[in-house]
Design a protein around this motif. Structure first.
Motif, PDB file in Angstrom:
ATOM      1  N   PHE A 124       4.583  29.715   0.077  1.00 17.45           N
ATOM      2  CA  PHE A 124       4.019  29.259   1.357  1.00 17.45           C
ATOM      3  C   PHE A 124       5.037  28.450   2.138  1.00 17.45           C
ATOM      4  O   PHE A 124       6.027  27.963   1.592  1.00 17.45           O
ATOM      5  N   ASP A 125       4.777  28.322   3.446  1.00 16.26           N
ATOM      6  CA  ASP A 125       5.588  27.522   4.353  1.00 16.26           C
ATOM      7  C   ASP A 125       5.191  26.061   4.118  1.00 16.26           C
ATOM      8  O   ASP A 125       4.066  25.659   4.405  1.00 16.26           O
ATOM      9  N   THR A 126       6.107  25.272   3.573  1.00 13.13           N
ATOM     10  CA  THR A 126       5.783  23.910   3.153  1.00 13.13           C
ATOM     11  C   THR A 126       5.830  22.906   4.302  1.00 13.13           C
ATOM     12  O   THR A 126       6.591  23.064   5.261  1.00 13.13           O
ATOM     13  N   VAL A 127       5.015  21.849   4.148  1.00 12.08           N
ATOM     14  CA  VAL A 127       5.060  20.670   5.016  1.00 12.08           C
ATOM     15  C   VAL A 127       4.976  19.471   4.078  1.00 12.08           C
ATOM     16  O   VAL A 127       4.109  19.419   3.206  1.00 12.08           O
ATOM     17  N   VAL A 128       5.882  18.511   4.254  1.00 14.48           N
ATOM     18  CA  VAL A 128       5.858  17.298   3.451  1.00 14.48           C
ATOM     19  C   VAL A 128       5.739  16.095   4.377  1.00 14.48           C
ATOM     20  O   VAL A 128       6.344  16.060   5.454  1.00 14.48           O
ATOM     21  N   VAL A 129       4.903  15.136   3.960  1.00 12.64           N
ATOM     22  CA  VAL A 129       4.685  13.918   4.746  1.00 12.64           C
ATOM     23  C   VAL A 129       4.829  12.730   3.805  1.00 12.64           C
ATOM     24  O   VAL A 129       4.290  12.748   2.691  1.00 12.64           O
ATOM     25  N   LEU A 130       5.541  11.697   4.253  1.00 15.99           N
ATOM     26  CA  LEU A 130       5.629  10.446   3.517  1.00 15.99           C
ATOM     27  C   LEU A 130       4.727   9.446   4.224  1.00 15.99           C
ATOM     28  O   LEU A 130       4.878   9.199   5.428  1.00 15.99           O
ATOM     29  N   LEU A 131       3.754   8.898   3.474  1.00 16.90           N
ATOM     30  CA  LEU A 131       2.759   7.976   4.038  1.00 16.90           C
ATOM     31  C   LEU A 131       2.853   6.617   3.361  1.00 16.90           C
ATOM     32  O   LEU A 131       3.112   6.538   2.155  1.00 16.90           O
ATOM     33  N   SER A 132       2.587   5.568   4.129  1.00 13.99           N
ATOM     34  CA  SER A 132       2.476   4.242   3.524  1.00 13.99           C
ATOM     35  C   SER A 132       1.146   4.196   2.759  1.00 13.99           C
ATOM     36  O   SER A 132       0.296   5.074   2.906  1.00 13.99           O
ATOM     37  N   SER A 133       0.951   3.155   1.958  1.00 11.40           N
ATOM     38  CA  SER A 133      -0.275   3.070   1.150  1.00 11.40           C
ATOM     39  C   SER A 133      -1.536   2.975   1.998  1.00 11.40           C
ATOM     40  O   SER A 133      -2.609   3.329   1.545  1.00 11.40           O
ATOM     41  N   ASP A 134      -1.401   2.530   3.257  1.00 14.71           N
ATOM     42  CA  ASP A 134      -2.572   2.462   4.131  1.00 14.71           C
ATOM     43  C   ASP A 134      -2.731   3.713   5.005  1.00 14.71           C
ATOM     44  O   ASP A 134      -3.536   3.730   5.937  1.00 14.71           O
ATOM     45  N   GLY A 135      -1.977   4.771   4.705  1.00 14.42           N
ATOM     46  CA  GLY A 135      -2.169   6.062   5.364  1.00 14.42           C
ATOM     47  C   GLY A 135      -1.366   6.304   6.628  1.00 14.42           C
ATOM     48  O   GLY A 135      -1.564   7.312   7.296  1.00 14.42           O
ATOM     49  N   ILE A 136      -0.442   5.430   6.956  1.00 13.94           N
ATOM     50  CA  ILE A 136       0.382   5.613   8.162  1.00 13.94           C
ATOM     51  C   ILE A 136       1.573   6.511   7.814  1.00 13.94           C
ATOM     52  O   ILE A 136       2.279   6.272   6.844  1.00 13.94           O
ATOM     53  N   ALA A 137       1.776   7.541   8.636  1.00 18.76           N
ATOM     54  CA  ALA A 137       2.886   8.473   8.407  1.00 18.76           C
ATOM     55  C   ALA A 137       4.215   7.786   8.699  1.00 18.76           C
ATOM     56  O   ALA A 137       4.437   7.265   9.784  1.00 18.76           O
ATOM     57  N   ILE A 138       5.107   7.809   7.721  1.00 17.44           N
ATOM     58  CA  ILE A 138       6.449   7.239   7.859  1.00 17.44           C
ATOM     59  C   ILE A 138       7.410   8.326   8.341  1.00 17.44           C
ATOM     60  O   ILE A 138       8.246   8.086   9.210  1.00 17.44           O
ATOM     61  N   ALA A 139       7.282   9.517   7.760  1.00 17.24           N
ATOM     62  CA  ALA A 139       8.138  10.647   8.126  1.00 17.24           C
ATOM     63  C   ALA A 139       7.430  11.945   7.757  1.00 17.24           C
ATOM     64  O   ALA A 139       6.586  11.974   6.868  1.00 17.24           O
ATOM     65  N   GLU A 140       7.784  13.033   8.461  1.00 17.66           N
ATOM     66  CA  GLU A 140       7.189  14.348   8.202  1.00 17.66           C
ATOM     67  C   GLU A 140       8.224  15.425   8.478  1.00 17.66           C
ATOM     68  O   GLU A 140       9.052  15.289   9.375  1.00 17.66           O
ATOM     69  N   ASN A 141       8.160  16.515   7.690  1.00 18.88           N
ATOM     70  CA  ASN A 141       9.062  17.631   7.928  1.00 18.88           C
ATOM     71  C   ASN A 141       8.369  18.937   7.580  1.00 18.88           C
ATOM     72  O   ASN A 141       7.682  19.038   6.568  1.00 18.88           O
ATOM     73  N   ASP A 142       8.591  19.933   8.453  1.00 19.64           N
ATOM     74  CA  ASP A 142       8.040  21.269   8.223  1.00 19.64           C
ATOM     75  C   ASP A 142       9.132  22.201   7.701  1.00 19.64           C
ATOM     76  O   ASP A 142       9.009  22.742   6.616  1.00 19.64           O
ATOM     77  N   ASP A 143      10.190  22.392   8.458  1.00 20.98           N
ATOM     78  CA  ASP A 143      11.251  23.322   8.062  1.00 20.98           C
ATOM     79  C   ASP A 143      12.582  22.595   7.966  1.00 20.98           C
ATOM     80  O   ASP A 143      12.899  21.715   8.766  1.00 20.98           O
ATOM     81  N   ARG A 144      13.386  23.003   7.001  1.00 24.78           N
ATOM     82  CA  ARG A 144      14.716  22.435   6.813  1.00 24.78           C
ATOM     83  C   ARG A 144      15.622  22.792   8.003  1.00 24.78           C
ATOM     84  O   ARG A 144      15.398  23.794   8.680  1.00 24.78           O
ATOM     85  N   PRO A 145      16.672  22.030   8.165  1.00 21.93           N
ATOM     86  CA  PRO A 145      17.622  22.359   9.225  1.00 21.93           C
ATOM     87  C   PRO A 145      18.320  23.709   9.021  1.00 21.93           C
ATOM     88  O   PRO A 145      18.815  24.304   9.979  1.00 21.93           O
ATOM     89  N   ASP A 146      18.333  24.218   7.772  1.00 27.23           N
ATOM     90  CA  ASP A 146      19.025  25.494   7.521  1.00 27.23           C
ATOM     91  C   ASP A 146      18.171  26.706   7.914  1.00 27.23           C
ATOM     92  O   ASP A 146      18.576  27.851   7.707  1.00 27.23           O
ATOM     93  N   GLY A 147      16.962  26.464   8.479  1.00 20.57           N
ATOM     94  CA  GLY A 147      16.149  27.569   8.966  1.00 20.57           C
ATOM     95  C   GLY A 147      15.147  28.120   7.975  1.00 20.57           C
ATOM     96  O   GLY A 147      14.347  28.984   8.316  1.00 20.57           O
ATOM     97  N   THR A 148      15.137  27.638   6.735  1.00 24.45           N
ATOM     98  CA  THR A 148      14.146  28.111   5.768  1.00 24.45           C
ATOM     99  C   THR A 148      12.809  27.414   6.021  1.00 24.45           C
ATOM    100  O   THR A 148      12.731  26.428   6.767  1.00 24.45           O
ATOM    101  N   THR A 149      11.764  27.905   5.399  1.00 26.46           N
ATOM    102  CA  THR A 149      10.440  27.290   5.571  1.00 26.46           C
ATOM    103  C   THR A 149      10.162  26.210   4.529  1.00 26.46           C
ATOM    104  O   THR A 149       9.043  25.720   4.433  1.00 26.46           O
ATOM    105  N   ASN A 150      11.166  25.829   3.752  1.00 25.45           N
ATOM    106  CA  ASN A 150      11.036  24.706   2.838  1.00 25.45           C
ATOM    107  C   ASN A 150      11.196  23.412   3.624  1.00 25.45           C
ATOM    108  O   ASN A 150      11.668  23.416   4.759  1.00 25.45           O
ATOM    109  N   SER A 151      10.798  22.302   3.037  1.00 25.70           N
ATOM    110  CA  SER A 151      10.812  21.021   3.749  1.00 25.70           C
ATOM    111  C   SER A 151      11.793  20.041   3.112  1.00 25.70           C
ATOM    112  O   SER A 151      11.943  19.993   1.890  1.00 25.70           O
TER     113      SER A 151
END
Length: 189
Positions: A124-151
């Protein structure tokens, strides 16, 4: 519960009967008082003593019912920096509105850590999100800079504590196998 309630009822009934001679003496002394006279009436007395015993037993019984702590529904999976997690995103995970699912991992990060979160899947096309313990998004990524659908994402941690790494699929794809790794980056000297 039933055994406890029966024991309480038996105790109340024994104590109630022990007060009968005192009630009779009070009744003789105050023969005009209607409450005491009604206690002498066997039908009312047995009805009221039964009611009192039942109510007392219920009250005491309810007070002694063991209370179970609810299991938290949300339990992120613990992970350690530097270890590779190989897992499956599936319908048993947390459902999201677009028909997909997400899975959360809990990781402990320290103040001033710079981390790299790498999420890869052939399913699958991955999405990764880093969240603080209270649920606030710190960072998110869908696709790598190399053009793949990995994150792949990078983040600098301002405050140490527990963080959540969220794995999900992009779009309506339900999931599949994936590999996740969080690496603490150390500055070159």
């Amino acid at each position: 519960m039933i055994v406890v309630a029966q024991g309480v009822i038996n105790q109340v009934c024994r104590h109630w009967k022990s007060f009968q001679p005192a009630r009779r003496r009070l009744s003789d002394f105050n023969h005009g008082h209607s409450l005491l006279n009604s206690m002498e009436n066997p039908s009312i007395s047995s009805w009221s003593s039964g009611l009192l015993a039942g109510l007392t037993a219920c009250t005491l019984g309810l007070a002694t019912v063991p209370v179970r702590a609810q299991q938290p529904m949300y339990r992120p999976i613990p992970m350690v920096s530097g270890e590779v997690v190989e897992d499956i995103l599936s319908p048993q995970d947390i459902p999201i509105g677009d028909g997909g699912f997400l899975r959360d991992y809990r990781i402990r990060l320290e103040t001033d850590d710079t981390v790299m979160v790498d999420l890869m899947s052939d399913d699958f096309d991955t999405v990764v999100v880093l969240l603080s313990s209270d649920g606030i998004a710190i960072a998110e990524n869908d696709d790598r800079p190399d053009g793949t659908t990995n994150s792949l994402l990078f983040a600098r941690i301002v405050e140490g504590g527990d963080y959540i790494v969220r794995v999900r699929a992009f779009g309506e794809v339900r999931g599949g196998n994936f590999r996740l790794k969080v690496t603490r980056l150390v500055p070159a000297e």
